[in-house]
Design a protein around this motif. Structure first.
Motif, PDB file in Angstrom:
ATOM      1  N   VAL A 187       0.857  -1.188   0.000  1.00 57.28           N
ATOM      2  CA  VAL A 187       0.000   0.000   0.000  1.00 57.28           C
ATOM      3  C   VAL A 187       0.893   1.239   0.000  1.00 57.28           C
ATOM      4  CG1 VAL A 187      -1.918  -1.136   1.208  1.00 57.28           C
ATOM      5  CG2 VAL A 187      -0.198   0.099   2.532  1.00 57.28           C
ATOM      6  N   ALA A 188       0.378   2.338  -0.508  1.00 53.31           N
ATOM      7  CA  ALA A 188       1.139   3.586  -0.528  1.00 53.31           C
ATOM      8  C   ALA A 188       1.209   4.219   0.857  1.00 53.31           C
ATOM      9  CB  ALA A 188       0.528   4.564  -1.524  1.00 53.31           C
ATOM     10  N   ASP A 189       0.135   4.055   1.640  1.00 56.82           N
ATOM     11  CA  ASP A 189       0.047   4.695   2.948  1.00 56.82           C
ATOM     12  C   ASP A 189      -0.797   3.806   3.863  1.00 56.82           C
ATOM     13  OD1 ASP A 189      -1.033   6.294   5.122  1.00 56.82           O
ATOM     14  OD2 ASP A 189      -0.441   8.080   4.001  1.00 56.82           O
ATOM     15  N   VAL A 190      -0.193   3.273   4.907  1.00 54.00           N
ATOM     16  CA  VAL A 190      -0.892   2.359   5.816  1.00 54.00           C
ATOM     17  C   VAL A 190      -2.111   3.027   6.436  1.00 54.00           C
ATOM     18  CG1 VAL A 190      -0.702   1.118   8.017  1.00 54.00           C
ATOM     19  CG2 VAL A 190       1.116   0.915   6.317  1.00 54.00           C
ATOM     20  N   ASP A 191      -1.951   4.252   6.935  1.00 51.38           N
ATOM     21  CA  ASP A 191      -3.069   4.931   7.601  1.00 51.38           C
ATOM     22  C   ASP A 191      -4.217   5.232   6.644  1.00 51.38           C
ATOM     23  OD1 ASP A 191      -1.863   4.842  10.103  1.00 51.38           O
ATOM     24  OD2 ASP A 191      -0.818   6.738   9.784  1.00 51.38           O
TER      25      ASP A 191
ATOM     26  N   SER B 221      -8.976   2.209   6.850  1.00 53.36           N
ATOM     27  CA  SER B 221     -10.440   2.156   6.990  1.00 53.36           C
ATOM     28  C   SER B 221     -11.087   1.102   6.083  1.00 53.36           C
ATOM     29  CB  SER B 221     -11.068   3.525   6.758  1.00 53.36           C
ATOM     30  OG  SER B 221     -10.927   3.922   5.420  1.00 53.36           O
ATOM     31  N   PHE B 222     -10.541   0.871   4.894  1.00 52.35           N
ATOM     32  CA  PHE B 222     -11.100  -0.162   4.025  1.00 52.35           C
ATOM     33  C   PHE B 222     -11.027  -1.520   4.722  1.00 52.35           C
ATOM     34  CE2 PHE B 222     -10.636  -3.620   0.988  1.00 52.35           C
ATOM     35  CZ  PHE B 222     -11.758  -3.455   0.209  1.00 52.35           C
ATOM     36  N   TYR B 223      -9.879  -1.838   5.285  1.00 54.98           N
ATOM     37  CA  TYR B 223      -9.655  -3.145   5.902  1.00 54.98           C
ATOM     38  C   TYR B 223     -10.356  -3.284   7.249  1.00 54.98           C
ATOM     39  CZ  TYR B 223      -6.518  -3.674   2.054  1.00 54.98           C
ATOM     40  OH  TYR B 223      -6.033  -3.753   0.775  1.00 54.98           O
TER      41      TYR B 223
ATOM     42  N   MET C 290       3.731  -0.113  12.777  1.00 57.31           N
ATOM     43  CA  MET C 290       5.058   0.495  12.868  1.00 57.31           C
ATOM     44  C   MET C 290       5.218   1.641  11.868  1.00 57.31           C
ATOM     45  SD  MET C 290       7.186  -3.050  13.425  1.00 57.31           S
ATOM     46  CE  MET C 290       8.776  -2.280  13.405  1.00 57.31           C
ATOM     47  N   GLY C 291       4.119   2.082  11.284  1.00 53.72           N
ATOM     48  CA  GLY C 291       4.171   3.147  10.286  1.00 53.72           C
ATOM     49  C   GLY C 291       4.356   2.601   8.885  1.00 53.72           C
ATOM     50  N   TRP C 292       5.324   1.736   8.689  1.00 52.60           N
ATOM     51  CA  TRP C 292       5.597   1.146   7.366  1.00 52.60           C
ATOM     52  C   TRP C 292       4.946  -0.229   7.216  1.00 52.60           C
ATOM     53  CZ3 TRP C 292       8.319  -3.463   7.134  1.00 52.60           C
ATOM     54  CH2 TRP C 292       9.031  -3.823   8.285  1.00 52.60           C
ATOM     55  N   VAL C 293       4.489  -0.825   8.330  1.00 52.03           N
ATOM     56  CA  VAL C 293       3.810  -2.116   8.306  1.00 52.03           C
ATOM     57  C   VAL C 293       2.797  -2.155   9.449  1.00 52.03           C
ATOM     58  CG1 VAL C 293       5.600  -3.243   9.699  1.00 52.03           C
ATOM     59  CG2 VAL C 293       4.079  -4.645   8.275  1.00 52.03           C
ATOM     60  N   ALA C 294       1.620  -2.705   9.159  1.00 51.00           N
ATOM     61  CA  ALA C 294       0.585  -2.866  10.191  1.00 51.00           C
ATOM     62  C   ALA C 294      -0.194  -4.137   9.887  1.00 51.00           C
ATOM     63  CB  ALA C 294      -0.362  -1.669  10.209  1.00 51.00           C
TER      64      ALA C 294
ATOM     65  N   ALA D 189      -8.916 -14.174  10.839  1.00 53.85           N
ATOM     66  CA  ALA D 189      -8.462 -13.774   9.502  1.00 53.85           C
ATOM     67  C   ALA D 189      -7.665 -12.478   9.642  1.00 53.85           C
ATOM     68  CB  ALA D 189      -9.655 -13.565   8.576  1.00 53.85           C
ATOM     69  N   HIS D 190      -6.580 -12.364   8.887  1.00 54.59           N
ATOM     70  CA  HIS D 190      -5.745 -11.178   9.036  1.00 54.59           C
ATOM     71  C   HIS D 190      -5.040 -10.826   7.733  1.00 54.59           C
ATOM     72  CE1 HIS D 190      -3.093 -14.607   9.901  1.00 54.59           C
ATOM     73  NE2 HIS D 190      -2.159 -13.881   9.362  1.00 54.59           N
ATOM     74  N   VAL D 191      -4.553  -9.597   7.688  1.00 52.71           N
ATOM     75  CA  VAL D 191      -3.785  -9.100   6.552  1.00 52.71           C
ATOM     76  C   VAL D 191      -2.748  -8.120   7.087  1.00 52.71           C
ATOM     77  CG1 VAL D 191      -5.316  -7.142   6.024  1.00 52.71           C
ATOM     78  CG2 VAL D 191      -3.947  -8.178   4.211  1.00 52.71           C
ATOM     79  N   GLN D 192      -1.637  -8.062   6.404  1.00 54.17           N
ATOM     80  CA  GLN D 192      -0.582  -7.133   6.776  1.00 54.17           C
ATOM     81  C   GLN D 192      -0.423  -6.131   5.637  1.00 54.17           C
ATOM     82  OE1 GLN D 192       2.402  -8.700   9.598  1.00 54.17           O
ATOM     83  NE2 GLN D 192       3.646  -8.743   7.762  1.00 54.17           N
ATOM     84  N   LEU D 193      -0.428  -4.849   5.970  1.00 50.71           N
ATOM     85  CA  LEU D 193      -0.248  -3.785   4.985  1.00 50.71           C
ATOM     86  C   LEU D 193       1.185  -3.281   5.097  1.00 50.71           C
ATOM     87  CD1 LEU D 193      -3.556  -1.789   5.596  1.00 50.71           C
ATOM     88  CD2 LEU D 193      -3.162  -3.769   4.108  1.00 50.71           C
ATOM     89  N   VAL D 194       1.870  -3.153   3.960  1.00 49.45           N
ATOM     90  CA  VAL D 194       3.283  -2.773   3.950  1.00 49.45           C
ATOM     91  C   VAL D 194       3.509  -1.677   2.908  1.00 49.45           C
ATOM     92  CG1 VAL D 194       5.652  -3.593   3.644  1.00 49.45           C
ATOM     93  CG2 VAL D 194       3.907  -5.161   4.507  1.00 49.45           C
TER      94      VAL D 194
END
Length: 117
Positions: free
Chosen positions: A12-16, A20-22, A35-39, A48-53
């Protein structure tokens, strides 16, 4: 190697901005960490989970999944013995995980990781 869990790493371009979509739409309401760059976001009901980077903080390439194992050192030795390309060496990261990145024969980069107990 014994895999205990696999987590999808979505670029993703921006975790924050993506949060809201996720959380609102998909219902992944528990923020396990950010951590700002990964959540990572998880459904408390199903797990169920997903990691945004946005961009990995220390590796030269981003991984498509994180493969959790209870023996990351053994997995590293096995990857080397099998001749797989190590993209990021076995490292104990400042945020408390021990991991390495390996390239699968299909070209995908996987984060092989173990968390401290």
């Amino acid at each position: 190697m014994r895999t205990t869990r696999i987590t999808t790493n979505l670029r993703v371009a921006d975790v924050d901005a993506a949060r809201s979509f996720y959380t609102d739409y998909l219902g992944l309401s528990t923020e396990e960490f950010n951590m700002g760059w990964v959540a990572r976001y998880t459904s408390p009901e199903t797990g169920a989970h997903v990691q945004l980077v946005t961009r990995d903080a220390s590796a030269p390439e981003d991984s498509v999944v994180s493969v959790h194992t209870d023996d990351v050192d053994g997995a590293y030795r096995e990857a080397q013995e099998l001749g797989y390309e190590i993209v990021h060496p076995l490292t104990t990261e400042p945020w408390g995980v021990r991991r390495f990145f390996v390239r699968a024969p299909d070209g995908n980069v996987l984060n092989i990781v173990s968390h401290k107990d």
